[in-house]
Design a protein around this motif. Sequence first.
Motif, mmCIF file in Angstrom:
data_model
loop_
_atom_site.group_PDB
_atom_site.id
_atom_site.type_symbol
_atom_site.label_atom_id
_atom_site.label_comp_id
_atom_site.label_asym_id
_atom_site.label_seq_id
_atom_site.Cartn_x
_atom_site.Cartn_y
_atom_site.Cartn_z
ATOM 1 N N ASP A 121 3.027 -3.079 -1.643
ATOM 2 C CA ASP A 121 3.093 -4.342 -0.915
ATOM 3 C C ASP A 121 3.828 -4.176 0.405
ATOM 4 O O ASP A 121 3.423 -4.732 1.431
ATOM 5 C CB ASP A 121 3.777 -5.390 -1.789
ATOM 6 C CG ASP A 121 3.775 -6.764 -1.142
ATOM 7 O OD1 ASP A 121 2.665 -7.296 -0.896
ATOM 8 O OD2 ASP A 121 4.860 -7.304 -0.873
ATOM 9 N N GLU A 122 4.905 -3.388 0.406
ATOM 10 C CA GLU A 122 5.700 -3.208 1.618
ATOM 11 C C GLU A 122 4.923 -2.538 2.740
ATOM 12 O O GLU A 122 5.188 -2.782 3.919
ATOM 13 C CB GLU A 122 6.955 -2.389 1.299
ATOM 14 C CG GLU A 122 8.053 -3.184 0.636
ATOM 15 C CD GLU A 122 9.324 -2.371 0.494
ATOM 16 O OE1 GLU A 122 10.406 -2.958 0.655
ATOM 17 O OE2 GLU A 122 9.250 -1.161 0.227
ATOM 18 N N VAL A 123 3.987 -1.654 2.390
ATOM 19 C CA VAL A 123 3.219 -0.964 3.434
ATOM 20 C C VAL A 123 1.875 -1.645 3.705
ATOM 21 O O VAL A 123 1.026 -1.104 4.404
ATOM 22 C CB VAL A 123 2.996 0.526 3.084
ATOM 23 C CG1 VAL A 123 4.327 1.245 2.986
ATOM 24 C CG2 VAL A 123 2.180 0.692 1.802
ATOM 25 N N GLY A 124 1.678 -2.839 3.142
ATOM 26 C CA GLY A 124 0.509 -3.629 3.471
ATOM 27 C C GLY A 124 -0.759 -3.245 2.750
ATOM 28 O O GLY A 124 -1.868 -3.505 3.253
ATOM 29 N N LEU A 125 -0.652 -2.645 1.572
ATOM 30 C CA LEU A 125 -1.851 -2.251 0.830
ATOM 31 C C LEU A 125 -2.106 -3.177 -0.357
ATOM 32 O O LEU A 125 -3.189 -3.701 -0.529
ATOM 33 C CB LEU A 125 -1.747 -0.802 0.347
ATOM 34 C CG LEU A 125 -1.786 0.254 1.458
ATOM 35 C CD1 LEU A 125 -1.649 1.645 0.872
ATOM 36 C CD2 LEU A 125 -3.082 0.148 2.261
ATOM 37 N N GLY A 126 -1.131 -3.350 -1.221
ATOM 38 C CA GLY A 126 -1.315 -4.231 -2.365
ATOM 39 C C GLY A 126 -1.793 -3.501 -3.602
ATOM 40 O O GLY A 126 -2.217 -2.337 -3.566
ATOM 41 N N ALA A 127 -1.784 -4.212 -4.734
ATOM 42 C CA ALA A 127 -2.065 -3.612 -6.037
ATOM 43 C C ALA A 127 -3.492 -3.105 -6.162
ATOM 44 O O ALA A 127 -3.775 -2.229 -6.985
ATOM 45 C CB ALA A 127 -1.774 -4.639 -7.140
ATOM 46 N N GLY A 128 -4.418 -3.621 -5.367
ATOM 47 C CA GLY A 128 -5.812 -3.198 -5.456
ATOM 48 C C GLY A 128 -6.037 -1.739 -5.099
ATOM 49 O O GLY A 128 -7.087 -1.172 -5.423
ATOM 50 N N PHE A 129 -5.057 -1.110 -4.429
ATOM 51 C CA PHE A 129 -5.189 0.294 -4.037
ATOM 52 C C PHE A 129 -4.574 1.244 -5.064
ATOM 53 O O PHE A 129 -4.686 2.456 -4.924
ATOM 54 C CB PHE A 129 -4.514 0.528 -2.683
ATOM 55 C CG PHE A 129 -5.257 -0.067 -1.528
ATOM 56 C CD1 PHE A 129 -6.120 0.704 -0.767
ATOM 57 C CD2 PHE A 129 -5.098 -1.405 -1.197
ATOM 58 C CE1 PHE A 129 -6.821 0.163 0.290
ATOM 59 C CE2 PHE A 129 -5.799 -1.964 -0.138
ATOM 60 C CZ PHE A 129 -6.661 -1.180 0.608
ATOM 61 N N ARG A 130 -3.993 0.713 -6.090
ATOM 62 C CA ARG A 130 -3.152 1.524 -6.986
ATOM 63 C C ARG A 130 -3.911 2.660 -7.671
ATOM 64 O O ARG A 130 -3.377 3.766 -7.815
ATOM 65 C CB ARG A 130 -2.518 0.611 -8.026
ATOM 66 C CG ARG A 130 -1.552 1.318 -8.951
ATOM 67 C CD ARG A 130 -0.875 0.322 -9.873
ATOM 68 N NE ARG A 130 -0.051 0.984 -10.860
ATOM 69 C CZ ARG A 130 0.594 0.356 -11.833
ATOM 70 N NH1 ARG A 130 0.518 -0.969 -11.940
ATOM 71 N NH2 ARG A 130 1.315 1.039 -12.715
ATOM 72 N N PHE A 131 -5.142 2.394 -8.106
ATOM 73 C CA PHE A 131 -5.864 3.407 -8.874
ATOM 74 C C PHE A 131 -7.022 4.027 -8.074
ATOM 75 O O PHE A 131 -7.948 4.586 -8.643
ATOM 76 C CB PHE A 131 -6.356 2.817 -10.196
ATOM 77 C CG PHE A 131 -5.212 2.430 -11.097
ATOM 78 C CD1 PHE A 131 -4.467 3.397 -11.756
ATOM 79 C CD2 PHE A 131 -4.847 1.097 -11.235
ATOM 80 C CE1 PHE A 131 -3.391 3.051 -12.562
ATOM 81 C CE2 PHE A 131 -3.767 0.733 -12.033
ATOM 82 C CZ PHE A 131 -3.040 1.716 -12.700
ATOM 83 N N ARG A 132 -6.932 3.958 -6.776
ATOM 84 C CA ARG A 132 -7.898 4.649 -5.922
ATOM 85 C C ARG A 132 -7.443 6.085 -5.679
ATOM 86 O O ARG A 132 -6.282 6.442 -5.886
ATOM 87 C CB ARG A 132 -8.062 3.921 -4.592
ATOM 88 C CG ARG A 132 -8.643 2.513 -4.728
ATOM 89 C CD ARG A 132 -8.950 1.916 -3.370
ATOM 90 N NE ARG A 132 -9.276 0.506 -3.471
ATOM 91 C CZ ARG A 132 -9.622 -0.267 -2.440
ATOM 92 N NH1 ARG A 132 -9.676 0.270 -1.220
ATOM 93 N NH2 ARG A 132 -9.906 -1.537 -2.608
ATOM 94 N N TYR A 133 -8.375 6.894 -5.193
ATOM 95 C CA TYR A 133 -8.080 8.279 -4.832
ATOM 96 C C TYR A 133 -8.002 8.385 -3.310
ATOM 97 O O TYR A 133 -8.581 7.551 -2.590
ATOM 98 C CB TYR A 133 -9.167 9.213 -5.375
ATOM 99 C CG TYR A 133 -9.126 9.370 -6.867
ATOM 100 C CD1 TYR A 133 -8.389 10.402 -7.459
ATOM 101 C CD2 TYR A 133 -9.826 8.496 -7.699
ATOM 102 C CE1 TYR A 133 -8.349 10.556 -8.843
ATOM 103 C CE2 TYR A 133 -9.790 8.628 -9.080
ATOM 104 C CZ TYR A 133 -9.046 9.662 -9.638
ATOM 105 O OH TYR A 133 -8.993 9.811 -11.004
#
Length: 251
Positions: A121-133
């Motif tokens: 969240d702090e770097v502007g990505l959010g939880a949706g990026f968590r399990f990407r490669y």
Amino acid sequence: MALIDIRDLHVSFGEVQAVRGVSAAVAEGESYGIVGESGSGKSTVLRALCGLAPITAGAVTVVNEPLGRRRSAAFHRRVQMVFQDPYASLHPRHTIDRVLSEPLAIHGFADRESRILQALDEVGLGAGFRFRYPHQLSGGQRQRVAIARALILEPRVLLLDEPTSALDASIQAEVLNLLDRLRSERGLTYILVSHDLAVVAHMCERLLVMQHGRAVEELTRDSLRARSAAEAYTRALLSASEGYTPAGATP
């Protein structure tokens, strides 16, 4: 007392002297730049600080810890590095979740899930990026992950080695603004290496100019913007960095 104190630093690789007697002092909360041409030794200074290059001679103290051949676990929590190429610095077969969880596991942090979500969240990505490669992300997104990985251990110092040079010009400003915001919010201390004087002028209060492994001179941000330098090499570097002004634009 300076948070980072570098005195007469020498780094040699066999017969090659990469850094020759460089000294600098960086205050807590400061953003300090190191500039120079390719091969000037600027990135080697960062690598010597974080333990990736040998300190042949001289004395370096970071957060009151004199640096020797080995770095303590506490040092690696306090000092983190963000590398130039975000794709090369991330394991291609590890998800972003694993990239961020590994340093937490190594250093024994609890509440890993909440820390990972907060870092994204702090770097502007959010939880949706968590399990990407990594290959599923853009260059700017990968560098944001690299910044999140560096910040997740709550360091006091970030060493930034050309953090935007591998990114498109349109993305560079976003990442620089992110780093600026994080420094302000967390009270971080930066050492930024760059060949781009515009980046250094935006990010740093002071900068050190290097050539052939040696320190040429130190400038303030105001001196850099005023193109005011005492040494001929620095003046040549400033002149070479001046871009052209497109037709109709205000210089």
